[in-house]
Design a protein around this motif. Structure first.
Motif, short mmCIF file in Angstrom:
data_model
loop_
_atom_site.label_atom_id
_atom_site.label_comp_id
_atom_site.label_asym_id
_atom_site.label_seq_id
_atom_site.Cartn_x
_atom_site.Cartn_y
_atom_site.Cartn_z
N PRO A 1 7.46 -10.81 11.67
CA PRO A 1 7.15 -10.61 10.24
C PRO A 1 6.97 -9.14 9.89
CG PRO A 1 5.25 -11.51 11.39
CD PRO A 1 6.42 -11.60 12.34
N THR A 2 6.54 -8.35 10.87
CA THR A 2 6.35 -6.92 10.61
C THR A 2 7.67 -6.27 10.21
OG1 THR A 2 4.49 -6.76 12.15
CG2 THR A 2 5.66 -4.71 11.63
N LEU A 3 8.73 -6.55 10.94
CA LEU A 3 10.03 -5.96 10.64
C LEU A 3 10.71 -6.63 9.45
CD1 LEU A 3 11.34 -5.55 14.30
CD2 LEU A 3 10.57 -3.73 12.77
N ALA B 1 18.72 5.36 2.63
CA ALA B 1 18.97 3.91 2.62
C ALA B 1 18.82 3.28 4.00
CB ALA B 1 20.36 3.63 2.06
N PHE B 2 19.03 4.07 5.02
CA PHE B 2 18.90 3.60 6.40
C PHE B 2 17.53 2.98 6.67
CE2 PHE B 2 17.21 4.87 10.59
CZ PHE B 2 18.03 4.13 11.43
N LEU B 3 16.48 3.54 6.04
CA LEU B 3 15.12 3.07 6.28
C LEU B 3 14.88 1.65 5.77
CD1 LEU B 3 13.05 6.30 5.49
CD2 LEU B 3 13.70 5.39 7.73
N ALA B 4 15.65 1.24 4.79
CA ALA B 4 15.48 -0.10 4.23
C ALA B 4 16.18 -1.16 5.06
CB ALA B 4 16.00 -0.14 2.79
N LYS B 5 16.96 -0.72 6.05
CA LYS B 5 17.69 -1.65 6.92
C LYS B 5 16.91 -1.89 8.21
CE LYS B 5 22.11 -0.05 5.05
NZ LYS B 5 22.31 -1.23 4.18
N ALA B 6 17.35 -2.87 8.98
CA ALA B 6 16.65 -3.25 10.22
C ALA B 6 16.45 -2.09 11.19
CB ALA B 6 17.37 -4.40 10.90
N PRO B 7 17.49 -1.27 11.48
CA PRO B 7 17.29 -0.15 12.40
C PRO B 7 16.24 0.84 11.88
CG PRO B 7 19.62 -0.60 12.12
CD PRO B 7 18.91 -1.39 11.08
N GLY B 8 16.23 1.04 10.57
CA GLY B 8 15.23 1.92 9.96
C GLY B 8 13.83 1.37 10.13
N TYR C 1 8.55 1.68 12.59
CA TYR C 1 7.58 0.96 13.41
C TYR C 1 7.21 1.79 14.65
CZ TYR C 1 5.46 -3.19 15.64
OH TYR C 1 4.60 -4.09 16.22
N GLY C 2 8.21 2.31 15.31
CA GLY C 2 7.97 3.12 16.50
C GLY C 2 7.17 4.37 16.19
N LEU C 3 7.47 5.02 15.06
CA LEU C 3 6.74 6.23 14.68
C LEU C 3 5.28 5.93 14.37
CD1 LEU C 3 9.41 7.98 12.41
CD2 LEU C 3 8.67 8.68 14.70
N ALA D 1 1.41 0.05 5.22
CA ALA D 1 1.82 1.43 5.52
C ALA D 1 3.30 1.50 5.84
CB ALA D 1 0.99 1.96 6.70
N MET D 2 3.75 0.55 6.65
CA MET D 2 5.16 0.54 7.04
C MET D 2 6.06 0.27 5.85
SD MET D 2 6.73 -1.61 10.21
CE MET D 2 8.49 -1.75 10.48
N ALA D 3 5.65 -0.68 4.99
CA ALA D 3 6.45 -1.01 3.81
C ALA D 3 6.49 0.14 2.81
CB ALA D 3 5.88 -2.27 3.13
#
Length: 230
Positions: free
Chosen positions: A29-31, A173-180, A185-187, A146-148
């Motif tokens: 759910p986080t991602l 736009a990359f941040l709104a996608k799964a890899p973003g 999350y990692g940061l 925070a992540m959202a």
């Protein structure tokens, strides 16, 4: 339970033992729900309510629930509260209900909630369990929020669905996608680790030997009394 220990139980889940950023639980759910602030906060608050109610109820029944049946009983209790929360969200917040979709149902198997039932509520008093539920729920909600915020503001040039005009030309736009989402999350995990260095619990071993159920699924691992019981 004295005031100091009560405060410790309440605040542990916010930073020191944050379920999402320190214990790395509830990553699905986080991602999935952090593309918008509204969806993230909605998921966080829904999980908080379920966590609080299930912790209290499980603590009340901890001396009645048979040891060998505790996990099925916990899941039934959690599923009951998830159903109530889902119906309330659907009735009063239809937009949020559509946004969260299947992830509302999946709160039932959220490892944060089941984990707190097994590790805390099943062994502690009602008051302590309620404080633990609130603390862990707030930690989960704040992490998602925070992540959202980062993903929506910098990835979609908006906040809670409200456009931010001056960010439109600079959005990533990359941040709104799964890899973003994985990157953010990692940061955040790295940031919390730096902020709590030496204080937050760290997983030092991921081997089967650290799992009480190792003897069940791996014949090469010795069966301890605790493992055999579980």
């Amino acid at each position: 339970m004295n005031r100091k220990s009560s405060l410790s139980v309440l605040t542990n889940g916010i930073l020191k033992e944050n379920p999402t950023l320190v214990l790395i639980l509830g990553t699905c759910p986080t991602l999935a729900t952090t593309t918008t602030v509204t969806g993230a906060l909605g998921m966080g608050l829904a999980a908080l309510v379920v966590l609080l109610c299930s912790n209290i109820f499980i603590s009340l029944l901890r001396r009645i629930i048979p040891e060998t049946m505790r996990i099925p009983c916990y899941i039934v209790i959690i599923a009951g509260f998830v159903t109530i929360v889902k119906m309330l969200v659907q009735a009063f917040f239809p937009g949020l209900y559509e946004t969260l979709g299947v992830y509302l149902d999946l709160i039932t198997v959220n490892c944060i909630i089941l984990g707190r039932a097994e590790m805390f509520a099943g062994k502690n008093t009602v008051v302590s369990s309620a404080l633990d539920g609130i603390g862990m729920g707030l930690g989960f909600t704040l992490a998602l929020g925070a992540m959202a915020t980062i993903r929506e503001v910098f990835g979609a040039a908006s906040f809670a669905g409200i456009a931010i005009p001056f960010m439109e030309e600079y959005k990533i736009a990359f941040l709104a996608k799964a890899p973003g989402g994985l990157l953010v999350y990692g940061l955040l995990i790295a940031l919390v680790y730096a902020a709590t260095h030496g204080k937050a619990p760290a997983k030092t071993s991921f081997s089967c030997s650290s799992c009480p159920n190792a003897c069940i699924c791996n014949k090469n691992e010795p069966c301890t009394e605790k493992g055999a019981e579980n």
